[in-house]
Design an enzyme around this catalytic site. Structure first.
Site, PDB file in Angstrom:
ATOM      1  N   LYS A 176       0.854  -1.192   0.000  1.00 45.62           N
ATOM      2  CA  LYS A 176       0.000   0.000   0.000  1.00 45.62           C
ATOM      3  C   LYS A 176       0.885   1.235   0.000  1.00 45.62           C
ATOM      4  O   LYS A 176       1.500   1.582   1.000  1.00 45.62           O
ATOM      5  CB  LYS A 176      -0.932   0.046   1.216  1.00 45.62           C
ATOM      6  CG  LYS A 176      -2.024   1.092   1.006  1.00 45.62           C
ATOM      7  CD  LYS A 176      -2.567   1.712   2.259  1.00 45.62           C
ATOM      8  CE  LYS A 176      -1.878   2.973   2.698  1.00 45.62           C
ATOM      9  NZ  LYS A 176      -1.961   4.143   1.810  1.00 45.62           N
ATOM     10  N   GLU A 251       9.833   2.511  10.581  1.00 48.47           N
ATOM     11  CA  GLU A 251      10.831   3.548  10.305  1.00 48.47           C
ATOM     12  C   GLU A 251      10.097   4.875  10.395  1.00 48.47           C
ATOM     13  O   GLU A 251       9.262   5.185   9.539  1.00 48.47           O
ATOM     14  CB  GLU A 251      11.405   3.393   8.882  1.00 48.47           C
ATOM     15  CG  GLU A 251      12.294   2.204   8.676  1.00 48.47           C
ATOM     16  CD  GLU A 251      13.564   2.262   9.483  1.00 48.47           C
ATOM     17  OE1 GLU A 251      13.957   3.361   9.934  1.00 48.47           O
ATOM     18  OE2 GLU A 251      14.153   1.203   9.702  1.00 48.47           O
ATOM     19  N   CYS A 285      13.412  11.711   5.999  1.00 48.40           N
ATOM     20  CA  CYS A 285      13.539  11.340   7.420  1.00 48.40           C
ATOM     21  C   CYS A 285      14.939  11.675   7.893  1.00 48.40           C
ATOM     22  O   CYS A 285      15.159  11.901   9.074  1.00 48.40           O
ATOM     23  CB  CYS A 285      13.344   9.847   7.625  1.00 48.40           C
ATOM     24  SG  CYS A 285      11.912   9.201   6.840  1.00 48.40           S
ATOM     25  N   GLU A 384       9.925  17.261  14.721  1.00 45.70           N
ATOM     26  CA  GLU A 384      10.167  17.046  13.292  1.00 45.70           C
ATOM     27  C   GLU A 384       9.241  17.937  12.471  1.00 45.70           C
ATOM     28  O   GLU A 384       8.029  17.910  12.642  1.00 45.70           O
ATOM     29  CB  GLU A 384       9.926  15.581  12.906  1.00 45.70           C
ATOM     30  CG  GLU A 384      10.299  15.325  11.456  1.00 45.70           C
ATOM     31  CD  GLU A 384      10.100  13.877  11.022  1.00 45.70           C
ATOM     32  OE1 GLU A 384       9.011  13.328  11.239  1.00 45.70           O
ATOM     33  OE2 GLU A 384      11.052  13.310  10.449  1.00 45.70           O
TER      34      GLU A 384
HETATM   35  C1  UN1 Z   1      13.914   8.647   4.032  1.00 40.13           C
HETATM   36  O1  UN1 Z   1      13.948   9.869   4.044  1.00 40.13           O
HETATM   37  O2  UN1 Z   1      12.975   8.045   4.584  1.00 40.13           O
HETATM   38  O3  UN1 Z   1      19.652   8.467   3.271  1.00 40.13           O
HETATM   39  C2  UN1 Z   1      14.877   7.804   3.314  1.00 40.13           C
HETATM   40  C3  UN1 Z   1      18.921   9.091   2.522  1.00 40.13           C
HETATM   41  C4  UN1 Z   1      18.171   8.347   1.457  1.00 40.13           C
HETATM   42  C5  UN1 Z   1      16.973   7.661   2.032  1.00 40.13           C
HETATM   43  C6  UN1 Z   1      16.108   8.528   2.864  1.00 40.13           C
HETATM   44  N1  UN1 Z   1      19.053   7.387   0.866  1.00 40.13           N
HETATM   45  O4  UN1 Z   1      18.779  10.309   2.620  1.00 40.13           O
END
Ligand code: UN1
Length: 497
Positions: A176, A251, A285, A384
């Site tokens: 999804k 995550e 992230c 965040e």
């Molecule tokens: C994310 O933002 O969830 O390390 C992943 C990084 C990328 C992946 C980010 N290769 O910034």
């Protein structure tokens, strides 16, 4: 894209358009044009997809892992051929600049290739027995039906991180994607289909998390859920999964610091901070959302940073001269602007801080790259934001820098710029995060290393690298007694001499 392209669900190897289905469209954040039209899946659709994945499981499990790898390699090859088109779709659907849209697809390709090779490993262990004429080993076995729920910020890479690892391990998948990037999700699935994945091995159900996501997580036939997204949604998925005693891999967020020591190479750090904070409009992230600077270089570095931002173009993400595109959606824009207001009330706005308007800007969701100078402890320095907003914090020395860096609820990525090798190694030890960079920004993880974080960033698992295999397999311990007599562990051992 002028006219919307219609997509169905992909269940049991067939694209289906449920006749009276409700539909939704995804929107290009640069100009609010439609990128595609998708089925708003129901709980029944979710259950049908799980049933299809269940039906396909035995056949896929019994396909030799190197053969499974060949299909992933073929998917990688097709993705390479179509990289230009797919990269543009990423950019159209979520707004990151084209070089990063292409990078998103490249990350998917890298991971497919990596996992294709894993099909010739999937190592177990051999372990000595305490008894004579007895052999002990472990083997890895798939879990069954795996649910992958993915975010909009890496709309081709993250689905592949999850699905390629699940598939090479012999699981079947229900996928999804984030509603906002359903087109990218559908394109990934189309490529898997074209690469020769048997029917039912991957199934796609588009729609909302509240309906499709919950039905998938709660389905009793699902043993493992892999989720990347926000903390609130992640907690909800975790709790729902816990009711069925499922393995839930999470995550979640980050508040990633770059520590800049006064012995750092400042021009190197400048490039790094710009890319870390404003690449993908801060919507990773791993984005650099805090810059923790030692007092001696604070003024000089901030001056250089704002000078560079004066020449940093925000605009059409398909234009190669653009540094930063729009943020991904109207919701994103609203949330980030709210945080900018919070920042104005508790910190000093040093740069940006506005929505960009006039001309082409009026058609999309464009924000200025924004910098606040703040003390540690303000909301903007701890929560965040997931946007192009950098909090800069002045510190006296290394110890204070680490204390500030660690005093947040997240622990995904972290970085230090220093030329002092001893200090670099101390930082590797001291920073509370799943990832630490030395003399590089907080973004840009490579797929062959584990990816994930500590504290509220996750619940202990890692994806990517060989760690991903651990998430998607059960370990079976096997004891083979070839003594032709009953041997009793713990009891016969003493007399086994
Ligand atoms: C994310 O933002 O969830 O390390 C992943 C990084 C990328 C992946 C980010 N290769 O910034």
């Amino acid at each position: 894209m002028a006219s919307p392209t219609e997509f169905g669900l992909f269940i049991g190897g067939k694209w289906t358009m449920p006749p009276h289905a409700r539909r939704f469209e995804t929107i290009n954040p640069t100009n609010r044009e439609s990128v595609g039209s998708f089925v708003s899946g129901t709980a029944d659709d979710a259950r049908a997809a799980v049933a299809a994945a269940q039906a396909a499981f035995r056949g896929w499990r019994d396909t030799p892992a190197p053969k499974r790898g060949e299909i992933l390699l073929e998917a990688a090859r097709r993705m390479k051929q179509q990289k230009g088109t797919l990269g543009r779709i990423v950019t159209q659907e979520m707004g990151k600049v084209l070089s990063e849209g292409l990078g998103d697809v490249q990350e998917a390709i890298d991971f497919l290739e990596y996992m294709a090779g894993e099909g010739r490993r999937l190592f177990g262990e051999t372990v000595p027995s305490e008894l004579r004429n007895k052999f002990c080993m472990t083997v890895r076995q798939p879990k069954g039906v795996v649910v992958c729920i993915t975010p909009w910020n890496f709309p081709t890479a993250i689905p592949n991180w999850k699905m390629a690892a699940a598939l090479i391990s012999g699981n079947t998948v229900v996928f999804k994607p984030a509603s906002a990037t359903s087109r990218c999700g559908a394109e990934v699935v189309r490529i898997y289909e074209e690469a020769g994945l048997p029917p039912g091995v991957v199934n796609l159900v588009t729609g909302s998390g509240g309906v499709v996501g919950n039905a998938l997580v709660e389905d009793p036939h699902v043993r493992t859920v892999s989720f990347t997204g926000g903390v609130a949604a992640g907690r909800d998925v975790y709790v729902r999964g816990a009711q069925g005693l499922k393995m839930v891999h999470l995550e979640l967020g980050g508040k990633n610091p770059v520590i800049l020591m006064d012995d750092a190479d400042l021009s190197l750090a400048l490039d790094g901070v710009l890319f870390g904070a404003f690449g993908t409009a801060g919507q990773r992230c791993t984005a650099t959302s805090r810059l923790i600077v030692q007092a001696k270089v604070y003024d000089e570095f901030l001056g250089k940073l704002t000078d560079r931002l004066d020449r940093f173009r925000v605009g059409d993400p398909l234009d190669p001269a653009t540094g930063m595109g729009p943020v991904a959606s109207s919701d994103q824009e609203t949330k980030i602007l709210e945080y900018i207001e919070i920042g104005r009330s508790e910190a000093t706005l040093r740069y940006g801080g506005h929505k960009l308007t006039g001309g082409a800007y009026d058609r999309g969701y464009f924000l200025e790259p924004t910098i606040f100078e703040t003390r540690h402890g303000t909301r903007i320095s701890k929560e965040e934001i997931f946007g192009p907003v950098l909090s800069v914090i002045r510190v006296a020395d290394y110890d204070e820098a680490v204390r500030v860096a660690n005093d947040v609820e997240y622990g995904l990525s972290s970085a230090i710029y220093t030329r002092d090798v001893n200090r670099a190694f101390r930082a590797i030890r001291d920073l509370e995060a799943g990832i630490t960079y030395v003399n590089a920004p907080t973004i840009g993880a490579e797929v062959q290393l584990p990816f994930g974080g500590i504290k509220h960033t996750g619940n202990g698992g890692r994806e990517a690298g060989s760690a991903a295999i651990e998430e998607f397999t059960e370990i079976k311990s096997v004891f083979i007694d070839f003594s032709s007599k009953l041997q009793k562990a713990q009891i016969d051992s003493e007399t086994a001499a």
